[in-house]
Write a protein that holds these residues in place. Structure first.
Motif, PDB file in Angstrom:
ATOM      1  N   THR A 179       0.785  -1.185  -0.044  1.00  0.00           N
ATOM      2  CA  THR A 179       0.089   0.008  -0.019  1.00  0.00           C
ATOM      3  C   THR A 179       0.907   1.179  -0.158  1.00  0.00           C
ATOM      4  OG1 THR A 179      -0.170  -0.272   2.550  1.00  0.00           O
ATOM      5  CG2 THR A 179      -1.843  -1.034   1.119  1.00  0.00           C
ATOM      6  N   GLN A 180       1.902   1.096   0.646  1.00  0.00           N
ATOM      7  CA  GLN A 180       3.055   2.094   0.827  1.00  0.00           C
ATOM      8  C   GLN A 180       3.510   2.337  -0.507  1.00  0.00           C
ATOM      9  OE1 GLN A 180       6.795   2.280   3.053  1.00  0.00           O
ATOM     10  NE2 GLN A 180       5.528   3.690   4.062  1.00  0.00           N
ATOM     11  N   ALA A 181       3.812   1.301  -1.298  1.00  0.00           N
ATOM     12  CA  ALA A 181       4.284   1.687  -2.730  1.00  0.00           C
ATOM     13  C   ALA A 181       3.406   2.161  -3.475  1.00  0.00           C
ATOM     14  CB  ALA A 181       4.769   0.184  -3.199  1.00  0.00           C
ATOM     15  N   GLU A 300      -0.083  14.978  -0.625  1.00  0.00           N
ATOM     16  CA  GLU A 300      -1.098  14.262   0.276  1.00  0.00           C
ATOM     17  C   GLU A 300      -0.911  12.786   0.013  1.00  0.00           C
ATOM     18  OE1 GLU A 300      -2.821  15.740   2.360  1.00  0.00           O
ATOM     19  OE2 GLU A 300      -2.667  17.566   1.823  1.00  0.00           O
ATOM     20  N   PHE A 301      -0.261  12.514  -0.920  1.00  0.00           N
ATOM     21  CA  PHE A 301       0.064  11.226  -1.422  1.00  0.00           C
ATOM     22  C   PHE A 301       1.354  10.658  -0.555  1.00  0.00           C
ATOM     23  CE2 PHE A 301      -2.242  11.987  -5.440  1.00  0.00           C
ATOM     24  CZ  PHE A 301      -2.999  11.033  -5.552  1.00  0.00           C
ATOM     25  N   SER A 302       2.102  11.538   0.036  1.00  0.00           N
ATOM     26  CA  SER A 302       3.378  11.201   0.471  1.00  0.00           C
ATOM     27  C   SER A 302       3.201  10.228   1.699  1.00  0.00           C
ATOM     28  CB  SER A 302       4.171  12.269   1.192  1.00  0.00           C
ATOM     29  OG  SER A 302       3.810  12.457   2.451  1.00  0.00           O
ATOM     30  N   PRO A 303       4.013   9.151   1.570  1.00  0.00           N
ATOM     31  CA  PRO A 303       3.781   7.897   2.428  1.00  0.00           C
ATOM     32  C   PRO A 303       3.927   8.318   4.119  1.00  0.00           C
ATOM     33  CG  PRO A 303       5.317   7.274   0.536  1.00  0.00           C
ATOM     34  CD  PRO A 303       5.045   8.720   0.572  1.00  0.00           C
TER      35      PRO A 303
ATOM     36  N   ALA E 407      15.226   9.810   3.614  1.00  0.00           N
ATOM     37  CA  ALA E 407      15.026   9.773   2.190  1.00  0.00           C
ATOM     38  C   ALA E 407      15.305   8.179   1.958  1.00  0.00           C
ATOM     39  CB  ALA E 407      16.241  10.444   1.385  1.00  0.00           C
ATOM     40  N   TYR E 408      15.704   7.280   3.069  1.00  0.00           N
ATOM     41  CA  TYR E 408      16.074   6.037   2.750  1.00  0.00           C
ATOM     42  C   TYR E 408      15.065   5.165   3.291  1.00  0.00           C
ATOM     43  CZ  TYR E 408      20.213   7.417   0.333  1.00  0.00           C
ATOM     44  OH  TYR E 408      21.212   8.148  -0.454  1.00  0.00           O
ATOM     45  N   ILE E 409      14.158   5.673   4.329  1.00  0.00           N
ATOM     46  CA  ILE E 409      13.610   4.806   5.002  1.00  0.00           C
ATOM     47  C   ILE E 409      12.533   3.800   4.125  1.00  0.00           C
ATOM     48  CG2 ILE E 409      11.773   6.375   5.698  1.00  0.00           C
ATOM     49  CD1 ILE E 409      12.751   3.882   8.008  1.00  0.00           C
ATOM     50  N   ILE E 410      11.788   4.695   3.267  1.00  0.00           N
ATOM     51  CA  ILE E 410      10.811   3.840   2.455  1.00  0.00           C
ATOM     52  C   ILE E 410      11.666   2.931   1.466  1.00  0.00           C
ATOM     53  CG2 ILE E 410       9.086   4.372   0.629  1.00  0.00           C
ATOM     54  CD1 ILE E 410       8.241   6.733   2.100  1.00  0.00           C
ATOM     55  N   VAL E 454       9.214   0.881 -11.295  1.00  0.00           N
ATOM     56  CA  VAL E 454       9.780  -0.110 -10.345  1.00  0.00           C
ATOM     57  C   VAL E 454       8.744  -0.412  -9.405  1.00  0.00           C
ATOM     58  CG1 VAL E 454      11.411  -0.541  -8.503  1.00  0.00           C
ATOM     59  CG2 VAL E 454      12.209   0.261 -10.958  1.00  0.00           C
ATOM     60  N   LEU E 455       8.140   0.743  -8.734  1.00  0.00           N
ATOM     61  CA  LEU E 455       7.040   0.367  -7.663  1.00  0.00           C
ATOM     62  C   LEU E 455       5.952  -0.359  -8.126  1.00  0.00           C
ATOM     63  CD1 LEU E 455       6.930   3.977  -6.328  1.00  0.00           C
ATOM     64  CD2 LEU E 455       7.764   1.918  -5.069  1.00  0.00           C
TER      65      LEU E 455
END
Ligand SMILES: Nc1ncnc2c1ncn2[C@@H]1O[C@H](COP(=O)(O)OP(=O)(O)OP(=O)(O)O)[C@@H](O)[C@H]1O
Ligand SMILES: Nc1ncnc2c1ncn2[C@@H]1O[C@H](COP(=O)(O)OP(=O)(O)OP(=O)(O)O)[C@@H](O)[C@H]1O
Ligand SMILES: NC(N)=O
Ligand SMILES: [Mg+2]
Ligand SMILES: [Mg+2]
Lengths: 399, 235, 403, 281, 478
Positions: A179-181, A300-303, E407-410, E454-455
């Motif tokens: 979902t995060q992706a 607003e889309f930011s994880p 910047a790297y966590i996700i 890629v996502l």
């Protein structure tokens, strides 16, 4: 026989005063308070003079409206996370999509009042040299159509995503990270100017909605009141669903999905259904949010936003609908206050709030009362040993 | 050797153990019996430090045990075979057995770093399955693994919570033999929770009957008569 | 009120804190100095700082809070365009006054906003002229972060270059996401693009955080400033203070101000700043100068109007002159944009810029670009009789005003 | 006038709360047991990373029969149940429910819907639900999303639950959370869940593990009484228990059938004694 | 002349206002050093007002470099001579050719000879009158990968000043060269992919422990990386004269700093959350906010400058179209080293076994005498410490600022999950495959779209393999 009769009474969910046993079970009082506050605040804004000590400023009204949209969003997350164990780290996506649909409608309402005076194209299209409206903007000038899209687009996305994921039995963290992706991909996509949604600047500079001036106090109060009503409505509906047998099945899926399947429940259908329901609530929240804050952009889309929603729910107390609402209201109020009182240090305060709530209020704010009771009953229970089987199984179900 | 004095225990708000007293002699083989839900497992978990007791004391050789961490039990020589086996599911059989090696080393000075061959002699199936994940084993195999895992510790006291649940008859017998042998030949103190009378009678030297969180009868196994059984074990 | 309130609307947390915190401190310094001088209209100034936390809707909310709750008389704030777009409707609705101190893409002019940063014609176009005329650049890489400012700037530059006869095949455009950190492929592409025997340059609208890895990669892949110079519009002294600049020497930036410029006003400003912030190593940069000019002009305008009333101050602002820090005088034009000099500087190994070129005289900021088809007919003029931010000189109409 | 009446009548019919709408009714095909056999398992093979858990297994269960399945630990009994209920995919072979339902093509819920219920070796109940709710969720009803949302307990269903609560001895714990039950109580609850769902075929994995002798007896009675109307397959290692209920016993060994027959036959089979029962059993 | 040009090129050339004498001004340990440009003799101090810098701009630098190159043709170092010739390739005027020709006669080094021959052949191709000579020149040029050669051949193949045969020969030589170039471009891309993968691996590997093995949804993981990067900064701040060794000191220190912070977090917060993994998300998110603001307060919100040691700068040039940047190369090697060391620790010490046992069944592990508290603290410390080490590496590539961790966590979570939670090898494979996929997509689609694709790929892939690349199998995993 009398016992079975009393059981019937116990399980007729229509009586909203029932269910006091569980925290946050009290629907009617809560809705009453919510609506009373709404009416009072609205009246105080519209009827009282600004000099009156009871006057509620328009700033406060929009702020409240924003909080209530967030509360709806938290409610949406709680429905699937708290009850069904699906930790969505991408619910902001549905909120934003709903917001964008509303934003597109509002953009179209600007008409030729944009800075370039183009009769049809929004400003950002004019200055990027677009010559005509992209197909997906067509029809968005119709309110009913836009509202349909508010529900349909996020709903469809949730359906497709859910159908794929739940059918393939993607669960736990795998689902959360997917979902995060999803929301992250949408973030990047909406950043692109080519997408035709205004890129990073998003949609803004709205003028009116259904012919009412967005900047007038009455419109603002009306939007606020509608948000409160929608919140009450979704709250009652969700409560009703969770009290029904469906709600029990959903919890059963959370705690033992395999078992539920062996009982004959097509759990993927239940999950997809609930996911879509939740996405739609989030979308409505987004649609109400946009006219009140005046801008929708890919941020607003930011994880991180989506993670924050989860945190509101956790702070309030997950698995209780009121908890989600209270959490959203409280955290956002804290944010508003802290950013103004201590602009340099508010993150310390907020961070500490999150840590302390987890450590000392494991069931969130709503659980405080219960916990206090338990605490006095049994003073020296250590936190790691008193973990109930509920929590243990919730662990399996959701991580 | 082990004395449990006036122990009370609560789960949340409900009290499970009520002023429970129990005395275990060194070298004895004591069988704890009682209906479902009377608190047998709870008692053993308290003994292992896995559940906190609200008051009372648990002594091992006169030393208080209840104030020590659960981690202290194994080095002190208590081996535990829990109800439901509690195998580490994603560890291989070998890894499940290796977990106890450091404690074994500290207790016996055995620094070979190898799983004692004795375990495989007792349960040959474990050798066959050495590299299979514990969670993949069949129920009975897991039970054997759980006992083997406790024996790696070279314990002085072995606590078994319904060790025969789901075990095929010839292995049940074998487990009985093992317990008898360890108890009689090596002087291992055994605490056994068992529902099946036949097995209890064969292996146990003493019995304790529990009801509603209390020990209500204790005596030599030979004196476990029909009257007691009807009173405390029948439904 | 017994004080005049100055709202400060810069992000102190989140991604933009890196850039904006400095501007908050600059305003605080200016307020302090003004108070030392006896305040304004006989009253002390009081700064009201809030943190919009790099969150765009929060900018709008905080602007509303400043205007209705704190009742500030003026707001200094914003950095990204989206933050400005977000507060714009609020400022216009509540008739507030805001100073926006950062270079931006133009295409805007609001009655309630004064733009003290550079418009594209005050930064991008002169820089390209310099590269073309002084360095003989024939091939162009337009690299930017994927958002509105770079997109618009590049659009303008593309039109400008083509008008100058540059072929399509000699222009390469590349966009990257915010915070892009892996520049290997792109730098290698640039290298290839530049190996075709024609002098090549990179015009960079790469935003803040992505710059450090970009320049590091340039250095490591051995692209020196003589081979392929990079001229940046978003890299100033502050950004350089976070980079090891040795490999970057000779790359360029275009601004309206550099710390290294020799002038008395600048020297005084730098001294004050270092004392105020308590760090002798802190640097100054262009948006700080823009804030400085904006603040000074505002105090002058308030004095001239004799009130902080927004409408009066707005009119008093137009035509204000105030010394800038590079030795000249900044003028506020009718379109709420400044006239400023344009400087091109080369990066030095001490993290400073050395001016290698500058415009003769000042350039007036252009709100509406002459190189975009949609806006070439538009002008902005906030004096009578037009009094409008986007007046179409062909149709003689004005649209999109919120008042 | 009468048309209107008709319409309201129809409307009333449509809104009857004790019935689901016809189009929501599950389309269920009856199980064809015309050959008296309800479960056909033929040539079943399954291996895990090279280890053969099921090895050319053949098994036929008659309708209404009570069959005991015994065999050494690891013989493949639980795995067989996994295959029948759709939890595990087998490598080759066929499994038919009656003559007309190929179980290998169906998902777990579909198999459950056909009327195959299961009790797991390790008791699995919904720990966050009360005992009562556990039973309610197991009721034989339409398990679709909408019907579940609109479902109400009928008095008959309530009576049924009460009845089962009585049988499994958890009347007093009816509002207790299932997670707080002891091991044995969970075993009973799971049996109860099986009972309220009224399946055609019950697969019961080690029901008396952890039960006292008397409880074991009660379970035996219960299972015997179920046979006839239902078909029951029981896996157990408690030979006394097996003897008390068994008519036909099948012995599994290393993934295939080692012996089948009456308890006496099996008990005297030399192979069975060697691999399973031990000398003096 | 050389010292003058050099000083000028380095921007150190000043003149004394009074007498217009040029001098060199360089930075020294205390202030500035003044010297005679030509002799290097030290001069007395001048004030800022007395001297003025002689401005060099880019164009002038170009000339200077050319001039220096020509002087360098007679350098004693063969590498310098080769470089000098290469620098001259782009601008072969008659005087240059003459210089090269005369130098060629005495040249003994083969590499320099080849380079000189190349220059001469280029000259010949453009200036020879006869087609045979031109063809001969093309023959001599046909193997070269120098971009000047390619540009020349491209020009020749299209120019009407040459005979068609020459056009054709040039074109076919170009095609041959182009094939080679494409092959090296592929290698280049692969390297880019691997090096992006190594960054992802470094960022994710600590998380593979704290999250993958221990099950803590560690939102503060990024901040552990950040702490490591700031440690590098502080080390360089303390030892400004030992930049070359600073990283070797920073690596253990970063491990200790982040590791201790990890232990602190574990002891202070995480241990109260056993059995409640979701709550760890909430708490560690709070911790991450606090840590970010903490460095903002201590180090200011600005990025900090971390220098790269000399040995990590630049690249090794395999050939004119393929060069591998040194910092990336080192980081790739470093990432693999860290990975294998970690594997070793987890495989060879009891920690690895114990932590898995604790995470699978805490109570049973305790009953077996495993000190679960200690194991938890050590493991979390180990995971955090490794994140700190990653921070040292990242400080060489990107910003050292308060947002570094964010910047790297996700990406880190994505990699761990894509590889399969709890499987370290999966993390390795996932990191490299995502890195390579990204780098092969990027030239085709652009960086933004490549990330999106890629996502989307990950999302679809997980549908096929719901437990990642290397799922945990078996009954227990269900
Ligand atoms: N986690 C828990 N929370 C609340 N109550 C519990 C919990 N675990 C067990 N209980 C209650 O404690 C009582 C004793 O349980 P315990 O497991 O000790 O029984 P037992 O004697 O071992 O039974 P059995 O023979 O079935 O294993 C039971 O009535 C059970 O309901
Ligand atoms: N997922 C799996 N991976 C690997 N091996 C497995 C898996 N599932 C089962 N097995 C193996 O298959 C064999 C049969 O297991 P099964 O659980 O069916 O035995 P069982 O007859 O039910 O035994 P018990 O009476 O002890 O419960 C065992 O040896 C077991 O180790
Ligand atoms: N205006 C800018 N730089 O976004
Ligand atoms: Mg028990
Ligand atoms: Mg089994």
């Amino acid at each position: 026989m009398s016992q079975s009769l009393s059981s019937i009474a116990r399980f007729s969910a229509s009586d909203l005063f029932k269910g006091k046993g569980q925290p946050g079970g009290r629907v009617a009082p809560f809705v009453a308070i919510l609506l009373a506050v709404t009416v009072l605040a609205s009246a105080a804004n519209l009827l009282l003079p600004e000099s009156s000590p009871f006057y509620v400023s328009t700033y406060t009204i929009t702020l409240l409206g924003k909080y209530l949209s967030y509360a709806m969003l938290a409610l949406a997350v709680d429905v699937i996370w708290g009850y069904c164990g699906i930790l969505s780290l991408g619910h902001g996506a549905f909120f934003a999509l709903g917001g964008y649909a509303m934003g597109m409608y509002l953009m179209r309402q600007i008409g030729d009042r944009g800075v370039y005076g183009h009769p049809e194209l929004p400003d950002f299209m004019v200055f990027l040299d677009w010559s005509e409206l992209p197909w997906y903007w067509l029809g968005m000038d119709q309110f009913w159509f836009a509202m349909l899209m508010v529900l349909a687009v996020p709903g469809l996305l949730a359906y497709i995503f859910g159908w794929l994921a739940f059918r393939s039995r993607v669960t736990g963290v795998y689902l959360s990270i997917m979902t995060q992706a999803l929301t992250y991909a949408l973030l990047l996509a909406f950043f692109r100017n080519e997408m035709g949604f205004g890129g990073n600047n998003g949609l803004t500079d709205f003028k009116d909605i259904l012919g009412f001036d967005l900047q007038s106090d009455t419109t603002r109060v009306a939007l606020f009141a509608i948000t409160a009503l929608m919140l009450a409505l979704t709250f009652i509906t969700s409560h009703w669903i969770m009290q029904s047998r469906l709600g029990k099945v959903v919890v059963a899926i959370r705690d033992g999905e395999a078992r539920a399947r062996f009982l004959g429940y097509r759990t993927d259908n239940f999950k997809v259904w609930l996911f879509v329901y939740s996405a739609m609530i989030a979308a409505i929240a987004g649609a109400l949010y946009v006219p009140q804050v005046g801008i929708i952009n890919p941020g607003e889309f930011s994880p991180i936003n989506s993670i924050e929603i989860v945190i509101w729910v956790a702070v309030g107390g997950r698995g209780t609908l009121i908890g989600a609402i209270v959490g959203a209201l409280l955290v956002n109020y804290a944010k508003t206050r802290f950013t103004a009182i201590m602009p340099d240090g508010w993150l310390f305060a907020l961070g500490a709030l999150f840590v302390l709530v987890t450590l000392f209020l494991p069931k969130g704010l709503v659980g405080v009362y219960d916990q206090l009771k338990a605490h006095f009953a049994q003073p020296q229970s250590k936190s790691d040993e008193s973990s109930t089987p509920h929590q243990e199984s919730a662990k399996e179900a959701s991580v | 050797m082990i004395s449990i004095n006036n122990v009370n225990q609560l789960y949340g708000g409900t009290q499970i153990l009520w002023d429970l007293n129990l005395e275990i002699e060194a070298g004895s083989c004591t069988c704890i019996m009682g209906r479902n839900g009377v608190g047998k497992t709870t008692l053993l978990k308290c003994l292992m430090g896995l559940l906190p007791i609200s008051n009372g004391e648990i002594l091992l050789d006169g030393e208080p045990l209840h104030s020590r961490n659960a981690e202290f039990r194994a080095p002190a020589g208590i081996g535990y075979v829990p109800q439901g086996r509690d195998i580490f599911p994603m560890l291989t059989v070998e890894e499940n057995l290796r977990i106890g090696l450091p404690v074994r080393k500290s207790r016996t000075g055995d620094s070979t770093g190898e799983i004692p061959e004795k375990i495989f002699e007792l349960f040959p199936v474990l050798k066959e399955m050495l590299h299979r994940r514990g969670g993949d084993l069949s129920g009975g195999q897991q039970q054997q693994l759980a006992i083997g895992r406790a024996l790696v510790l070279e314990p002085r006291v072995l606590i078994l919570d319904e060790p025969n649940e789901g075990i095929q008859p010839n292995i049940v017998k074998q487990i009985g033999d093992v317990i008898l042998k360890l108890n009689e030949e090596e002087g291992l103190t055994v605490i056994l929770v068992e529902q099946k009378l036949g097995f209890a009678r064969r292996v146990g030297k003493e019995f304790r009957l529990m009801e509603k969180g209390r020990v209500v009868a204790s005596d030599k196994m030979a004196n476990l008569n029909d009257e007691l059984i009807r009173q405390y074990l029948a439904v | 009120a017994d004080t005049i309130k100055v709202g400060v609307l810069h992000s102190l947390s989140g991604t933009m804190a890196i850039s904006e915190t400095t501007l908050k401190d600059t305003v605080l310094m200016m307020v302090e100095e003004q108070n030392k001088k006896g305040g304004l209209l006989g009253k002390q100034l009081e700064a009201v700082v809030v943190d919009p936390a790099s969150n765009w809707p929060l900018f709008a909310e905080k602007a509303r809070e400043l205007l209705t709750k704190d009742k500030v008389d003026v707001i200094f704030g914003g950095w990204t365009s989206v933050s400005r777009k977000s507060v714009l409707p609020v400022i216009e609705e509540l008739n507030g006054l805001m100073f926006y101190p950062v270079q931006y893409e133009g295409e805007e002019s609001s009655k309630n906003v004064f733009y003290t940063g550079a418009a594209p014609n005050q930064q991008a176009i002169p820089a390209v002229d310099y590269l073309m005329n002084e360095l003989g650049v024939e091939r162009w890489v337009l690299a930017g972060t994927d958002y509105v400012y770079p997109r618009t700037t590049n659009k303008i530059l593309e039109a400008y270059l083509k008008a100058k006869g540059v072929a399509d095949s000699d222009i390469m455009i590349n966009y990257t996401p915010f915070g892009h950190s892996d520049w290997q492929s792109i730098v290698s592409d640039v290298k290839k693009f530049g190996s075709k025997g024609k002098k090549t340059a990179v015009v960079s609208t790469i935003n803040g955080d992505a710059n450090v890895p970009f320049y590091k990669e340039l250095g490591n892949q051995g692209i020196s400033s003589e081979d392929i110079p990079v001229v940046a519009f978003s890299v100033g002294e502050e950004e350089l203070s976070g980079i090891d600049t040795k490999p970057l020497v000779g790359h360029l930036a275009a601004w309206n101000y550099f710390q290294s410029v020799d002038s008395e006003a600048n020297e005084a400003f730098i001294t004050n700043w270092k004392a105020f912030i308590g760090n002798p190593k802190r640097v100054t940069n262009d948006p700080m100068e823009a804030t400085y000019i904006g603040f000074n002009m505002w105090t002058q305008a308030v004095k001239k109007a004799g009130t902080t009333d927004v409408d009066a101050v707005e009119q008093a602002m137009i035509g204000q002159k105030s010394p800038n820090l590079t030795g000249g005088v900044a003028v506020m034009n009718k379109n709420h944009h400044l006239s400023k000099p344009v400087l091109i500087g080369e990066i030095q190994d001490d993290g400073q810029f050395e001016v290698v070129w500058e415009t003769e005289g000042v350039v007036a900021g252009d709100a509406w670009s002459d190189f975009l088809p949609g806006s070439k007919d538009l002008i902005s003029d906030w004096t009578s009789p037009i009094k409008c931010g986007n007046y179409n000189t062909v149709t003689r109409t004005c649209s999109g005003q919120n008042f | 006038m009468s048309a209107l009446e008709n319409l309201t009548a129809e409307g009333k019919e449509l809104l009857r709360r004790d019935q689901v709408w016809p189009f929501l009714m599950p389309k269920q095909q009856a199980v064809d047991v015309s050959h008296q056999v309800i479960l056909y398992v033929e040539g079943l093979n399954l291996s895990f990373d090279g280890f053969k858990a099921l090895n050319d297994l053949n098994l036929y269960i008659n309708d209404g029969e009570l069959r005991c399945l015994i065999g050494a630990n690891g013989a493949g009994k639980t795995t067989l149940m996994d295959v029948i209920t759709g939890k595990t995919q087998c490598d080759s072979g066929t499994v038919y429910f009656g003559q007309n339902h190929n179980l290998l093509e169906r998902s777990e819920p579909e198999i459950a819907e056909l009327g195959i219920g299961r009790k797991f070796q390790k008791p699995t109940v919904f720990e966050a639900h009360t005992v009562f709710d556990n039973l309610e969720l197991s009721l034989k009803t339409n398990k679709g999303v909408m019907p579940t949302l609109l479902a109400r307990l009928t008095p008959t269903q309530l009576d049924r639950i009460d009845q089962v609560l009585e049988i499994i001895g958890l009347k007093e714990q009816r509002f207790m959370l299932a997670g707080a039950l002891s091991h044995g109580q969970k075993q009973w609850l799971e049996i109860g869940m099986l009972l309220v769902s009224e399946p055609r075929l019950l697969l019961i994995d080690e029901p008396v593990a952890g039960m006292t002798a008397q409880e074991t007896e009660r379970t035996a009675e219960l299972l015997t009484s179920l046979a006839g109307e239902h078909t029951v397959i029981v896996v157990e290692h408690d030979m006394e228990f097996v003897r008390s209920i068994a008519r036909t016993v099948t012995v599994l060994h290393q993934g295939s059938v080692l012996a089948e027959g009456t308890m006496d036959q099996v008990q005297n089979n030399k192979d069975v004694i060697e691999v399973y029962l031990g000398e003096e059993a | 002349m050389l010292p003058l040009f050099r000083t000028m090129l380095d921007g150190n050339l000043y003149f004394i206002k009074a007498n217009r004498q040029v001098i060199s001004v360089t930075k020294a340990e205390s202030g500035k050093a003044f010297a005679n440009v030509f002799t290097g003799e030290p001069l007395p101090e001048f004030t800022k007002k007395q001297i003025k810098k002689i401005r060099v701009n880019n164009r002038l630098r170009g000339y200077l470099r050319d001039a220096i190159a020509r002087i360098q043709l007679s350098s004693s170092d063969p590498a310098a001579r080769e470089k000098a010739v290469r620098n001259l390739l782009s601008d072969l005027d008659p005087s240059t050719i003459e210089a090269i020709q005369s130098a060629r006669v005495n040249e003994s080094n083969t590499a320099v000879q080849e380079m000189m021959d190349l220059a001469l052949a280029m000259h010949k191709l453009t200036n020879a009158a006869l087609a045979v000579d031109q063809l001969e020149a093309i023959e001599a040029l046909s193997g070269s990968l120098e971009s000047e050669v390619r540009n020349l051949l491209a020009r020749v193949s299209e120019s009407e000043n040459y005979e068609p045969a020459v056009n054709k020969a040039a074109a076919s030589a170009l095609v041959k060269i182009q094939d080679k170039v494409e092959f090296y471009a592929f290698i280049d891309q692969l390297f880019f992919g691997l090096s992006l993968g190594s960054v992802l691996l470094l960022a994710a590997i600590g998380l593979a422990i704290t999250f993958g093995v221990m099950g803590v949804i560690n939102m503060a993981h990024g901040e552990m990386i950040m702490l490591g990067a700031y440690t590098t900064y502080v080390v360089q701040l303390m030892l400004p004269n030992h930049i070359e060794y600073s990283l070797w000191l920073a690596i253990p220190l970063a491990f200790i700093v982040s590791g201790l912070m990890g232990v602190l977090i574990e002891r202070g917060v995480i241990r109260f959350l056993h059995g409640r993994p979701l709550e760890t998300l909430l708490a560690t998110f709070g911790i991450s906010l606090i840590l970010q603001q903490l460095v903002r307060t201590i180090f200011s919100p600005l990025n900090r400058q971390v220098a790269s040691p000399e040995w990590m700068s630049g690249s090794i040039e395999i050939n004119p179209v393929l060069s591998l940047t040194l910092n990336r190369l080192y980081i790739l090697a470093f990432a693999l080293l860290v990975f294998f060391l970690l594997q070793l620790i987890l495989k060879k010490t009891s920690l690895g076994l114990n932590v898995r046992a604790v995470s699978q069944n805490r109570n049973m592990a305790r009953a077996m005498g495993v000190r679960s508290d200690w194991v938890d603290a050590m493991t979390f410390g180990l995971g955090s410490g490794i994140a700190g080490i990653a921070g040292v590496a990242l400080s060489q590539l990107t910003n050292v600022g308060p947002n570094l961790g964010q910047a790297y966590i996700i990406d880190s979570f994505m990699v761990v999950v894509f590889g399969g939670v709890g499987n370290l090898l999966g993390t390795l494979v996932a990191a490299f495959s995502l890195g390579i996929a990204n780098k092969f997509l990027e030239p085709v689609t652009g960086a933004v779209l490549a990330s999106i694709l890629v996502l989307v790929f990950i999302i679809l892939f997980i549908q096929k393999r719901p437990k990642g690349l290397f799922p945990q199998k078996g009954r227990a995993a269900e």
